[in-house]
Design an enzyme around this catalytic site. Structure first.
Site, PDB file in Angstrom:
ATOM      1  N   LYS A   1      29.218  50.259 -24.573  1.00 38.47           N
ATOM      2  CA  LYS A   1      29.779  51.453 -25.213  1.00 38.47           C
ATOM      3  C   LYS A   1      28.606  52.419 -25.418  1.00 38.47           C
ATOM      4  CE  LYS A   1      33.251  53.647 -27.137  1.00 38.47           C
ATOM      5  NZ  LYS A   1      34.271  54.303 -26.298  1.00 38.47           N
TER       6      LYS A   1
ATOM      7  N   ASP B   1      34.464  38.768 -25.904  1.00 37.53           N
ATOM      8  CA  ASP B   1      35.509  38.025 -26.606  1.00 37.53           C
ATOM      9  C   ASP B   1      36.866  38.680 -26.331  1.00 37.53           C
ATOM     10  OD1 ASP B   1      36.815  36.360 -28.309  1.00 37.53           O
ATOM     11  OD2 ASP B   1      35.910  37.105 -30.154  1.00 37.53           O
TER      12      ASP B   1
ATOM     13  N   ASP C   1      39.871  37.393 -23.412  1.00 39.22           N
ATOM     14  CA  ASP C   1      41.233  37.032 -23.834  1.00 39.22           C
ATOM     15  C   ASP C   1      42.277  37.902 -23.143  1.00 39.22           C
ATOM     16  OD1 ASP C   1      40.256  35.031 -25.389  1.00 39.22           O
ATOM     17  OD2 ASP C   1      41.312  35.629 -27.215  1.00 39.22           O
TER      18      ASP C   1
ATOM     19  N   ASP D   1      36.254  50.587 -23.388  1.00 37.26           N
ATOM     20  CA  ASP D   1      37.660  51.030 -23.461  1.00 37.26           C
ATOM     21  C   ASP D   1      38.205  51.267 -22.058  1.00 37.26           C
ATOM     22  OD1 ASP D   1      35.699  52.979 -23.442  1.00 37.26           O
ATOM     23  OD2 ASP D   1      36.759  54.384 -24.732  1.00 37.26           O
TER      24      ASP D   1
ATOM     25  N   TYR E   1      28.392  39.339 -34.034  1.00 31.49           N
ATOM     26  CA  TYR E   1      28.850  38.125 -34.711  1.00 31.49           C
ATOM     27  C   TYR E   1      27.716  37.416 -35.457  1.00 31.49           C
ATOM     28  CZ  TYR E   1      33.214  38.510 -32.033  1.00 31.49           C
ATOM     29  OH  TYR E   1      34.401  38.936 -31.494  1.00 31.49           O
TER      30      TYR E   1
END
Ligand code: NAD
Length: 366
Positions: free
Chosen positions: A191, A248, A252, A224, A145
């Site tokens: 990852k 993030d 959520d 994942d 970000y």
């Protein structure tokens, strides 16, 4: 009996339901302070749309100064349809980003708890989700970000995912320290099978663990797989440590477990002054009706009290929330089967009553 401590709290009620839920929560926190022998000196300042309308800035200079000098900042929510057409850097949400940057808070802590009493409100099966208590520790000021270059041309665009060793060490430190106060287990999510930045992340987290927190259990999951495992076996997780982007998304996802956004608190830490706020937004659809669920703000208040070292008051506040839910009190977002919902202020009063019942008054603060 100890002598009374006074804490300077800056409250930024913001927009929509922000003022109602922060006031309800602060009333309860101040009552607990009287019972526990401390005082919260609360000063309100503007942020977001309310600040834009009054000053032309979503994070005016006087709010900045007040926050710098506080012991903690307690925020409601910002935004609303009346400011949807405002240019990007002057939108209410820009005030929130500026506040986080101003305070230097790089660690976002989001506990997701599903009390037994609310398991049937979850989109997951009650027996699968009841008893979930996971803390997501998300890096907040780095990663993709904020990485440069970040640019867009007509037929190509790019962003940069970048972390330094220092950024990873300091967020890992927070996650391991939090784990020590809970279930002593950290799952680091990355990852590393694809991304170099994740390989560094994994190496640094492993080193911080070995050097400073060998007593805490550590495992690693690819993001994942982590998303899948979190849905399949949410009660198995204690602390999840992850980067800005992955955090993030995962936070959520986990936010859906309790069945209402009105239940989810957060804390952002890093500098001397922490920021405590409900996860939800300003909920313009229910603003001004005294129907919003104050529990997210109340539990954010409990995190604030913990950060001040007032752990008895924080524990009593959490007990008050659990007891009010166990007794069947529900705001409109949680009410089922035609039961009449309680209002924002009624819910807060129930929580205060159960929370203070648990405490023996130890000092009175004038
Ligand atoms: P929202 O979180 O405000 O509302 C989503 C839904 O959840 C709505 O139906 C709302 O009524 C309900 N809800 C939220 N909090 C609740 C509570 N405490 N009790 C009962 N119901 C609750 O998200 P949105 O509608 O996407 O956004 C509204 C505004 O809030 C937008 O301007 C957005 O930019 C802003 N926003 C601010 C923050 C923040 O300040 N941290 C976070 C998210 C969204």
């Amino acid at each position: 009996m100890r002598t009374s401590t006074t804490y300077q709290i800056i409250c930024l009620p913001g927009d929509g339901i922000g003022p109602a839920v922060t006031r309800a929560a602060l009333d309860v926190m101040q009552e607990l302070g009287r019972a526990c022998g401390f005082r919260l000196d609360v000063d309100e300042h503007r942020i977001g749309g309310a600040a834009l309308d009054a000053t032309g800035s979503p994070f005016p200079a006087e709010t900045q100064t007040a926050c710098t000098n506080a012991d903690a900042v307690f925020l409601g929510a910002v935004g609303g349809p009346e400011w949807d057409d405002t240019p990007g850097d002057r939108r209410p949400e820009a005030g929130l980003l500026a506040l986080r940057k101003h305070l230097g808070v790089y660690a976002n802590l989001r506990p997701v708890v599903v009390p037994e009493a609310l398991a049937d409100a979850s989109p997951l099966r009650p027996e699968q989700v009841a008893g979930t208590g996971v803390l997501i520790v998300r890096e907040l000021t780095g990663g993709i970000y904020f990485g440069t270059p970040a640019e867009r041309a007509a037929s190509e665009a790019r962003n940069t995912m970048r972390y330094t060793r220092h950024e990873i060490e300091r967020i890992a430190d927070i996650a391991f320290a939090q784990a020590r106060q809970r279930g002593s287990r950290v799952t680091s999510v990355d990852k590393a099978n694809v991304l170099e930045v994740s390989q560094l992340w994994r190496d640094v987290v492993t080193a911080v663990h070995a050097d400073e927190y060998p007593d805490v259990a550590l495992d690693h999951l690819y993001v994942d797989n982590a998303a899948m495992q979190l849905v399949q076996r949410p009660t198995d997780f204690d602390v999840i440590l992850t980067s800005n982007l992955f955090g993030d998304i995962l936070s959520d996802l986990a936010a859906t477990f309790p069945g209402s956004l009105g239940l989810l608190p957060s804390a952002s830490l890093g500098s001397d002054v922490g920021l405590f706020e409900p996860v939800h937004g300003s909920a313009p659809d229910i603003a001004g009706q005294n129907v919003a669920n104050p529990i997210a703000a109340l539990l954010s208040g409990a995190m604030l009290l913990d950060a001040l070292g007032e752990s008895d008051a924080a524990a009593s506040l959490r007990h008050g929330v659990d007891a009010a839910l166990d007794a069947g009190h529900r705001t409109a977002d949680l009410a089922r089967n035609g039961e009449p919902p309680v209002s924002t202020t009624e819910m807060a009063a129930h929580v205060a009553s159960y929370a203070t019942d648990k405490l023996t008054p130890s000092a009175s603060v004038p």
